[in-house]
Design a protein around this motif. Structure first.
Motif, PDB file in Angstrom:
ATOM      1  N   ARG A 241       0.808  -1.225   0.000  1.00 54.15           N
ATOM      2  CA  ARG A 241       0.000   0.000   0.000  1.00 54.15           C
ATOM      3  C   ARG A 241       0.835   1.266   0.000  1.00 54.15           C
ATOM      4  NH1 ARG A 241      -5.401  -0.993   3.257  1.00 54.15           N
ATOM      5  NH2 ARG A 241      -5.938  -2.941   2.242  1.00 54.15           N
ATOM      6  N   ASP A 243      -0.623   4.385   1.321  1.00 58.34           N
ATOM      7  CA  ASP A 243      -1.819   4.970   1.920  1.00 58.34           C
ATOM      8  C   ASP A 243      -1.524   6.390   2.399  1.00 58.34           C
ATOM      9  OD1 ASP A 243      -3.877   5.690   3.749  1.00 58.34           O
ATOM     10  OD2 ASP A 243      -4.344   3.573   4.099  1.00 58.34           O
ATOM     11  N   LEU A 245      -3.448   8.543   3.796  1.00 60.85           N
ATOM     12  CA  LEU A 245      -4.044   8.911   5.088  1.00 60.85           C
ATOM     13  C   LEU A 245      -3.198   8.423   6.256  1.00 60.85           C
ATOM     14  CD1 LEU A 245      -6.279  10.050   6.880  1.00 60.85           C
ATOM     15  CD2 LEU A 245      -7.614   7.971   6.459  1.00 60.85           C
ATOM     16  N   VAL A 246      -2.640   7.223   6.120  1.00 60.70           N
ATOM     17  CA  VAL A 246      -1.770   6.714   7.194  1.00 60.70           C
ATOM     18  C   VAL A 246      -0.566   7.653   7.354  1.00 60.70           C
ATOM     19  CG1 VAL A 246      -0.256   4.811   7.880  1.00 60.70           C
ATOM     20  CG2 VAL A 246      -2.519   4.330   6.939  1.00 60.70           C
ATOM     21  N   SER A 249      -1.697  11.008   8.883  1.00 59.50           N
ATOM     22  CA  SER A 249      -2.024  10.887  10.311  1.00 59.50           C
ATOM     23  C   SER A 249      -0.781  11.056  11.169  1.00 59.50           C
ATOM     24  CB  SER A 249      -2.641   9.516  10.600  1.00 59.50           C
ATOM     25  OG  SER A 249      -3.859   9.400   9.942  1.00 59.50           O
ATOM     26  N   GLU A 250       0.349  10.606  10.654  1.00 57.83           N
ATOM     27  CA  GLU A 250       1.594  10.782  11.398  1.00 57.83           C
ATOM     28  C   GLU A 250       1.909  12.279  11.540  1.00 57.83           C
ATOM     29  OE1 GLU A 250       4.692   7.979  10.694  1.00 57.83           O
ATOM     30  OE2 GLU A 250       6.252   9.504  10.913  1.00 57.83           O
ATOM     31  N   ILE A 287      -8.408   2.666  -0.593  1.00 61.38           N
ATOM     32  CA  ILE A 287      -7.232   3.189   0.101  1.00 61.38           C
ATOM     33  C   ILE A 287      -7.025   4.644  -0.319  1.00 61.38           C
ATOM     34  CG2 ILE A 287      -4.723   2.962   0.366  1.00 61.38           C
ATOM     35  CD1 ILE A 287      -5.152  -0.057  -0.390  1.00 61.38           C
ATOM     36  N   PRO A 288      -6.906   5.563   0.655  1.00 63.62           N
ATOM     37  CA  PRO A 288      -6.752   6.981   0.296  1.00 63.62           C
ATOM     38  C   PRO A 288      -5.501   7.225  -0.549  1.00 63.62           C
ATOM     39  CG  PRO A 288      -7.414   6.798   2.587  1.00 63.62           C
ATOM     40  CD  PRO A 288      -7.077   5.397   2.109  1.00 63.62           C
ATOM     41  N   TYR A 323       7.123   6.043   3.580  1.00 60.57           N
ATOM     42  CA  TYR A 323       5.847   5.508   3.111  1.00 60.57           C
ATOM     43  C   TYR A 323       5.769   5.334   1.593  1.00 60.57           C
ATOM     44  CZ  TYR A 323       3.969   6.394   7.767  1.00 60.57           C
ATOM     45  OH  TYR A 323       3.724   6.381   9.106  1.00 60.57           O
TER      46      TYR A 323
ATOM     47  N   LEU B 245      -9.587  15.526  15.223  1.00 60.16           N
ATOM     48  CA  LEU B 245      -8.679  14.973  14.215  1.00 60.16           C
ATOM     49  C   LEU B 245      -7.479  14.283  14.863  1.00 60.16           C
ATOM     50  CD1 LEU B 245      -7.675  14.537  11.329  1.00 60.16           C
ATOM     51  CD2 LEU B 245      -6.839  16.897  11.320  1.00 60.16           C
ATOM     52  N   SER B 249      -6.766  10.421  14.211  1.00 60.48           N
ATOM     53  CA  SER B 249      -5.487   9.991  13.628  1.00 60.48           C
ATOM     54  C   SER B 249      -4.922   8.781  14.372  1.00 60.48           C
ATOM     55  CB  SER B 249      -4.459  11.121  13.704  1.00 60.48           C
ATOM     56  OG  SER B 249      -4.878  12.185  12.902  1.00 60.48           O
ATOM     57  N   GLU B 250      -5.187   8.743  15.663  1.00 57.65           N
ATOM     58  CA  GLU B 250      -4.720   7.580  16.424  1.00 57.65           C
ATOM     59  C   GLU B 250      -5.426   6.311  15.945  1.00 57.65           C
ATOM     60  OE1 GLU B 250      -3.960   8.175  20.540  1.00 57.65           O
ATOM     61  OE2 GLU B 250      -4.686   6.172  21.065  1.00 57.65           O
ATOM     62  N   VAL B 252      -6.635   5.820  12.856  1.00 53.41           N
ATOM     63  CA  VAL B 252      -6.086   5.498  11.531  1.00 53.41           C
ATOM     64  C   VAL B 252      -4.805   4.674  11.689  1.00 53.41           C
ATOM     65  CG1 VAL B 252      -4.992   6.459   9.459  1.00 53.41           C
ATOM     66  CG2 VAL B 252      -7.054   7.530  10.397  1.00 53.41           C
ATOM     67  N   ARG B 253      -3.955   5.117  12.601  1.00 51.03           N
ATOM     68  CA  ARG B 253      -2.671   4.436  12.771  1.00 51.03           C
ATOM     69  C   ARG B 253      -2.869   3.073  13.434  1.00 51.03           C
ATOM     70  NH1 ARG B 253       1.038   7.215  10.858  1.00 51.03           N
ATOM     71  NH2 ARG B 253       2.734   6.125  11.911  1.00 51.03           N
ATOM     72  N   ASN B 256      -4.161   0.596  10.746  1.00 46.36           N
ATOM     73  CA  ASN B 256      -3.088   0.216   9.830  1.00 46.36           C
ATOM     74  C   ASN B 256      -2.062  -0.705  10.486  1.00 46.36           C
ATOM     75  OD1 ASN B 256      -0.191   1.152   8.471  1.00 46.36           O
ATOM     76  ND2 ASN B 256      -1.848   0.877   7.031  1.00 46.36           N
ATOM     77  N   THR B 273      -8.389  -0.812   6.534  1.00 41.82           N
ATOM     78  CA  THR B 273      -8.265   0.463   5.834  1.00 41.82           C
ATOM     79  C   THR B 273      -9.225   1.488   6.424  1.00 41.82           C
ATOM     80  OG1 THR B 273      -7.958  -0.846   3.815  1.00 41.82           O
ATOM     81  CG2 THR B 273      -8.368   1.527   3.527  1.00 41.82           C
ATOM     82  N   VAL B 274      -8.731   2.698   6.648  1.00 44.02           N
ATOM     83  CA  VAL B 274      -9.660   3.811   6.852  1.00 44.02           C
ATOM     84  C   VAL B 274      -9.718   4.530   5.506  1.00 44.02           C
ATOM     85  CG1 VAL B 274     -10.234   5.880   8.154  1.00 44.02           C
ATOM     86  CG2 VAL B 274      -8.958   4.025   9.258  1.00 44.02           C
ATOM     87  N   GLY B 275     -10.829   4.376   4.796  1.00 40.76           N
ATOM     88  CA  GLY B 275     -10.927   4.913   3.432  1.00 40.76           C
ATOM     89  C   GLY B 275     -11.725   6.201   3.388  1.00 40.76           C
TER      90      GLY B 275
END
Lengths: 421, 421
Positions: A241, A243, A245-246, A249-250, A287-288, A323, B245, B249-250, B252-253, B256, B273-275
């Motif tokens: 992937r 991704d 968004l992943v 998010s970081e 997947i974003p 990533y 947000l 985000s936590e 989302v991570r 994954n 997946t968070v799509g």
């Protein structure tokens, strides 16, 4: 005496509400009936006309410059000393509250009326000012009138800015009869004070009625686009992937944790926010592939603001290696922090002390016309608490007792400064 | 012989492209000219008519059931053995590719033509099937025709589903002349095989032309709403925030990293997946007050899918304590994993071996009509690689050589199964 100011704030608060309605108490607020008063609208004209009428009633002589900024003067006993200016703005955001800006204008007019009532003789001239277009809700640029006044933007350039309907500021001001011809250069002004709602939770939370602003935060904006690969959420194995968004998010977590660390130092005012965040294509089973982020970093210390901004940019730029993703970074806005005048801060503090009104020194995380004025004039700000710290919202409110206390501090400060030098 | 099938796939791939255009090679793909062929549209009728004409040319006898599913039969030598069925769907997503579904239908027709060319005598009857509305792009429900065929949804209930224009499926099928009257119960069917594009990157990445599907993943969807407090990004100190947000985000991570851990076990097919991810109010200078997330978790092992889903829900429910935020969780979709028939898997593997065509056993992360059929019939699937694993996109493509290999494997499998028992 608060009754007189209350009438002004409630009456002026009607202009720009749809439908027109009167709000005298917190429990009358309606989230669907905010104040909407962008520059050049009928509501803007109505509130300006109302203010000018009050200025004239108070015996002030009114003049208007090419940007539509309004100046209303009470002559001083001395003629060779600089003016003490105070005021704020009358325009609003879309769906705002009735005190943001208006309190600083009508509070200043009320202060003058109190001087009149006392038969007070000010040595320096005192002027009430209304700045055009502070909120930027019509012509895009915030702090518009004060920016032109201090020369940060040329007058002609400012007048040619267009609103969403494609109408220039000059034309808009003409339509509402506020395209003046007074030439203002601030050379005769020694002090500027702006009374304003805090727009944050600190005073309300601590139960302190008056804030004395020492610094206005600088602002850095970072826009980032994170480009991965949109793909089927069911059929793309985890290790294959990209991704977006992943990865994004970081960044969200980095901005928050780094700003929180910086803010935890004693006396620090660092804030960092990811407020804008759009995910594409935005379907649960996809997947974003792309995230667009808007990041806001503020601090009253330039070095600290730059530090956080640079660390955030570095974190974003390190995403590709980690990533297998591409990033684009831009920095659309960067304003330096503005320290306000120590002399004015001390004068406000003295005034509050003389009146026995609790006050605290603080910083402003929001931008104000005062930050422009500070470039040319000794500038200070007085904050009042907002209920729950809410602003730019129909639910914005300040208690009348707090308004009364702040106007007493403003009046006393005007007296003190007008006798100085 | 590939030329004959190529003509069918290229010609049928014209229906639903706007403007109509012919795509014979990868470099002719245009991201703005995908295949859009929802059930009941003129394009759906055109592609059905084209397929039925080819079926009849191939000597098959065609019947249509009340859901518009099309069955085309080649009689077998024996009369007392169950049918071998093969096929797929002809409808498409909005802006999809020309092989998704169509390959399984025209590949099956081509297999029949090859049996005709050889004068092959199948013992069991062989039927080509076209399922109505697999993609759900018109009537909301995916796998519509096969769901009704296996009794997961009542025929009348299915026929009363409405499209976005408020038109019922029954009316739509009538309009395109595909509301049939054949009563189908699958009791006479022993085997089902679906040839389909992989819709993922595994075969393409590994350079293997044929995939043999052992399991179809189960799917769990989790919708979460994270409610914090929208506030001014400049004036709200870091410790006083309720940033939706940062909390989201936590999650989302977590999704994954937990899915990646599970997927790292040998033989595992876990994906998470968070799509879907929407942030409100979504302004750079406003702390996010609300995030709405759509989470997709899939696995071929029920226990593992449930484990990840439950851990994700637990992680979401732990957010309030940590962030002073509220959450709402719902689970709109949950389908169990579907193991396919070992016998059919073995038969496809034997066919590939006999032909010397490389093949690998794999799982399907996407849903297919085969998963419905598996409830009633011994079912298998043959996958072909998609270029870069792209599907549900105008850029979906499969190389002709791979299509030829897959049709050879399908033909051989039909032969083998038709002689069994």
């Amino acid at each position: 005496m608060i009754e007189r100011l209350k009438i002004d704030l409630v009456e002026s608060g009607r202009f720009g509400r749809n439908p027109l309605c009167t709000v005298e108490r917190y429990d009358q607020l309606d989230p669907k009936k905010g104040v909407t008063r962008p520059t050049g609208t009928a509501a803007d004209k109505a509130v300006r006309d109302y203010a000018v009428a009050r200025m004239k009633e108070a015996g002030l002589s009114v003049r208007i410059d090419r940007l539509g900024n309004i100046f209303a003067r009470r002559a001083g006993v001395k003629t060779n000393t600089g003016t003490v200016m105070c005021g704020s703005h009358l325009d609003s955001v879309i769906d705002g509250g009735q005190f943001d800006g208006a309190l600083g204008v009508f509070g200043a007019i009320e202060a003058i009326r109190r001087l009149n009532d006392e038969g007070y003789q000010n040595a320096r001239p005192i002027e009430v000012v209304v700045f055009t277009g502070e909120e930027g809700s019509a012509f895009g640029m915030t702090l518009l009138g004060s920016s032109a006044l201090v020369g940060k933007i040329g007058v002609d350039e400012a007048l040619s800015l267009e609103n969403e309907q494609g109408k220039a500021l000059e034309e808009s001001l003409k339509e509402i009869d506020y395209l003046g011809d007074s030439i203002e250069d601030l050379r005769g002004v020694d002090y500027f004070i702006e009374l304003h709602v805090e727009q944050g939770p600190i005073l309300y939370d601590e139960g302190i009625p008056v804030g004395i602003v020492e610094n206005i935060s600088g602002i850095s904006w970072i826009n980032a686009i994170i480009r991965g690969q949109a793909n089927h959420a069911g059929t793309t194995p985890m290790p294959m992937r990209r991704d977006a968004l992943v990865a994004a998010s970081e960044i969200v977590r980095f901005v928050n944790s780094r700003a929180s660390e910086m803010a935890a130092r004693p006396g620090a005012s660092t804030v960092g926010t990811v407020g804008k965040f759009n995910v594409f294509p935005n379907g649960t089973n996809i997947i974003p592939g792309r995230v667009e982020m808007g990041i806001d970093i503020r601090d009253v210390v330039q070095h600290d603001m730059d530090l956080v901004r640079n660390e955030v940019i570095k974190a974003i730029r390190s995403i590709p290696q980690k990533y297998n993703i591409e990033v684009e970074v831009s920095t659309p806005i960067s304003h330096s922090p503005t320290p306000l005048s120590r002399k004015v801060v001390a004068s406000i503090k003295d005034a509050a002390g003389e009146l026995g009104i609790p006050a605290r020194i603080m910083n402003s995380g929001a931008g104000h016309d005062a930050q422009n004025m500070a470039a040319k004039v000794n500038t200070g700000m007085i904050f009042v608490p907002g209920v729950n710290g809410v602003s730019h919202s129909p639910m914005e409110w300040t208690e009348w007792d707090d308004i009364e206390r702040s106007v007493r501090v403003l009046t006393q400060t005007l007296k003190n400064l007008s006798q100085q030098g």
